[in-house]
Design a protein around this motif. Structure first.
Motif, PDB file in Angstrom:
ATOM      1  N   ARG B  49       1.509   4.036  -3.607  1.00  0.00           N
ATOM      2  CA  ARG B  49       1.798   4.231  -2.180  1.00  0.00           C
ATOM      3  C   ARG B  49       2.950   3.330  -1.749  1.00  0.00           C
ATOM      4  NH1 ARG B  49      -0.504   7.350  -3.941  1.00  0.00           N
ATOM      5  NH2 ARG B  49      -2.355   8.496  -3.326  1.00  0.00           N
ATOM      6  N   LEU B  50       2.985   2.136  -2.312  1.00  0.00           N
ATOM      7  CA  LEU B  50       4.099   1.230  -2.007  1.00  0.00           C
ATOM      8  C   LEU B  50       5.419   1.848  -2.460  1.00  0.00           C
ATOM      9  CD1 LEU B  50       2.685  -2.312  -2.856  1.00  0.00           C
ATOM     10  CD2 LEU B  50       3.574  -1.565  -0.652  1.00  0.00           C
ATOM     11  N   ASP B  51       5.399   2.394  -3.668  1.00  0.00           N
ATOM     12  CA  ASP B  51       6.617   3.053  -4.173  1.00  0.00           C
ATOM     13  C   ASP B  51       7.073   4.140  -3.207  1.00  0.00           C
ATOM     14  OD1 ASP B  51       6.617   1.488  -6.411  1.00  0.00           O
ATOM     15  OD2 ASP B  51       5.671   2.973  -7.724  1.00  0.00           O
ATOM     16  N   LEU B  53       6.271   4.602  -0.042  1.00  0.00           N
ATOM     17  CA  LEU B  53       6.673   4.059   1.256  1.00  0.00           C
ATOM     18  C   LEU B  53       8.116   3.586   1.219  1.00  0.00           C
ATOM     19  CD1 LEU B  53       5.480   3.112   4.090  1.00  0.00           C
ATOM     20  CD2 LEU B  53       5.250   0.881   3.024  1.00  0.00           C
ATOM     21  N   PHE B  54       8.443   2.806   0.209  1.00  0.00           N
ATOM     22  CA  PHE B  54       9.801   2.270   0.142  1.00  0.00           C
ATOM     23  C   PHE B  54      10.821   3.352  -0.167  1.00  0.00           C
ATOM     24  CE2 PHE B  54       7.631  -1.841  -0.239  1.00  0.00           C
ATOM     25  CZ  PHE B  54       8.282  -2.461   0.806  1.00  0.00           C
ATOM     26  N   ARG B  55      10.403   4.311  -0.992  1.00  0.00           N
ATOM     27  CA  ARG B  55      11.341   5.379  -1.311  1.00  0.00           C
ATOM     28  C   ARG B  55      11.722   6.112  -0.028  1.00  0.00           C
ATOM     29  NH1 ARG B  55       8.997   7.105  -5.773  1.00  0.00           N
ATOM     30  NH2 ARG B  55       7.725   8.641  -4.723  1.00  0.00           N
ATOM     31  N   GLU B  56      10.683   6.445   0.758  1.00  0.00           N
ATOM     32  CA  GLU B  56      10.948   7.179   2.005  1.00  0.00           C
ATOM     33  C   GLU B  56      11.803   6.377   2.963  1.00  0.00           C
ATOM     34  OE1 GLU B  56       6.896   9.836   2.215  1.00  0.00           O
ATOM     35  OE2 GLU B  56       7.387   8.465   3.862  1.00  0.00           O
TER      36      GLU B  56
END
Ligand SMILES: [Zn+2]
Lengths: 174, 166
Positions: B49-51, B53-56
């Motif tokens: 989810r962190l990945d 979130l940051f990607r978005e």
């Protein structure tokens, strides 16, 4: 890696290249600190502008990414101070606030809230590791920390996030 | 090693940031411990989810041409700086000219207003009978003796005769 000398001379092509090499890193760090995409974008632009304005003072032997991130941190801090009284984060409430168990938040929101309880430095580290897939040595170089310090910050950040999630959003943990 | 310790390593383990020795220990433990495998599942979900979130959030940035915007802002500033410099130069020039004019006017005014009284004293106890007036831009200076009552008669442009009236 771009040529620092060319940047110092104000070569715009080199600057464009430099921005495209570093904007993702900056954006992730900025978002990591501010937790608001619009502010994060403004802060990144402001940081590049300050960087470009002060290009003549660049240290040819220095690590320019670290310098750039330092500028960004200052910009972000100023923004955080400015909005201290106004709610700015993307729908993120006070950290540690008791959640209504019946409120079913999306997993992304849960993660955002868990991020909000971290310290600024921890958020930056999480941001760099997750978005740019940097390793602890690279993150350390940018932040001026040793790789093992970065690892221990990351570890404690993730542990606190996990505990927060288990406590306030048990359905996420299931 | 205890489960609690292993679980603390999981975030680093799962991001490949753990040193090789501990990585080996952790993965050995995981094969034999159901509880820690469950913990790893949660850590993985958090990590994913962190990945995302940051990607978005971070990819929102690449839709804007940051470099162009920064250069444009910088040019704008440069333009206004140059503009400001030119403006300042004009202001300075005008200021200097105005200051010169004011100075000249002031000086001429000052010379007109120079104390028009020329005082003549006693020279070594002896009263002065004739006095030469100093060169002065003052056209018609008044002359008087500061020590005794006197009448002053003008002989020439810059010479006066003083008669004392006891
Ligand atoms: Zn275990």
């Amino acid at each position: 890696m771009v040529d620092t000398e060319r940047l110092k001379q104000g070569n715009e092509e080199t600057f464009r290249e430099f921005v495209s090499e570093t904007e993702r890193l900056l954006m992730s760090v900025s978002f990591g600190i501010l937790l608001n995409s619009e502010d994060a974008r403004d802060a990144v632009q402001e940081a590049y502008l300050r960087f470009w304005r002060s290009r003549e003072r660049l240290d040819s032997n220095g690590y320019i990414q670290a310098y750039l991130v330092q500028i960004l941190r200052n910009v972000c801090f100023t923004m955080l101070k400015k909005r201290a009284n106004t709610l700015g984060m993307d729908e993120i409430p006070e950290p540690g606030k008791k959640e209504n168990p019946s409120s079913r938040l999306g997993e992304k929101e849960v993660i955002s809230r868990a991020m909000a309880i971290l310290k600024e430095k921890e958020r930056m580290i999480v941001a760099m590791i997750h978005y740019e897939n940097l390793d602890s040595t690279e993150v350390g170089m940018i932040l001026g920390l040793s790789a093992s310090t970065v690892r221990s910050h990351y570890q404690s950040a993730r542990t606190r996030m996990k505990n927060y999630i288990i406590r306030y959003f048990p359905e996420f943990a299931r | 090693m205890k489960c609690k310790e292993i679980q603390e390593f999981l975030p680093l383990f799962q991001k490949g940031l753990l040193d090789p020795e501990l990585t080996k220990l952790t993965s050995d433990h995981l094969t034999s411990c159901e509880l820690c495998r469950e913990a790893l599942t949660l850590e993985k979900r958090v990590s994913d989810r962190l990945d995302t979130l940051f990607r978005e959030k971070a990819e929102g940035a690449s839709s804007v041409d940051i470099a162009e915007m920064v250069l444009k802002r910088s040019h704008g500033e440069q333009f206004s700086i140059n503009h400001e410099r030119k403006r300042l130069k004009l202001v300075y020039r005008f200021g200097a000219a105005a200051a010169t004019v004011v100075l000249v006017l002031w000086l001429s005014f000052l010379f007109r207003q120079v104390n028009p009284v020329i005082e003549i004293g006693m020279i070594q106890e002896a009263p002065v009978r004739t006095a030469f007036l100093p060169e002065s831009p003052v056209r018609t200076p008044k002359v008087r003796d500061v020590q005794r009552k006197s009448t002053v008669t003008r002989l020439k442009e810059n010479v006066v005769w003083i008669s004392y009236t006891n």
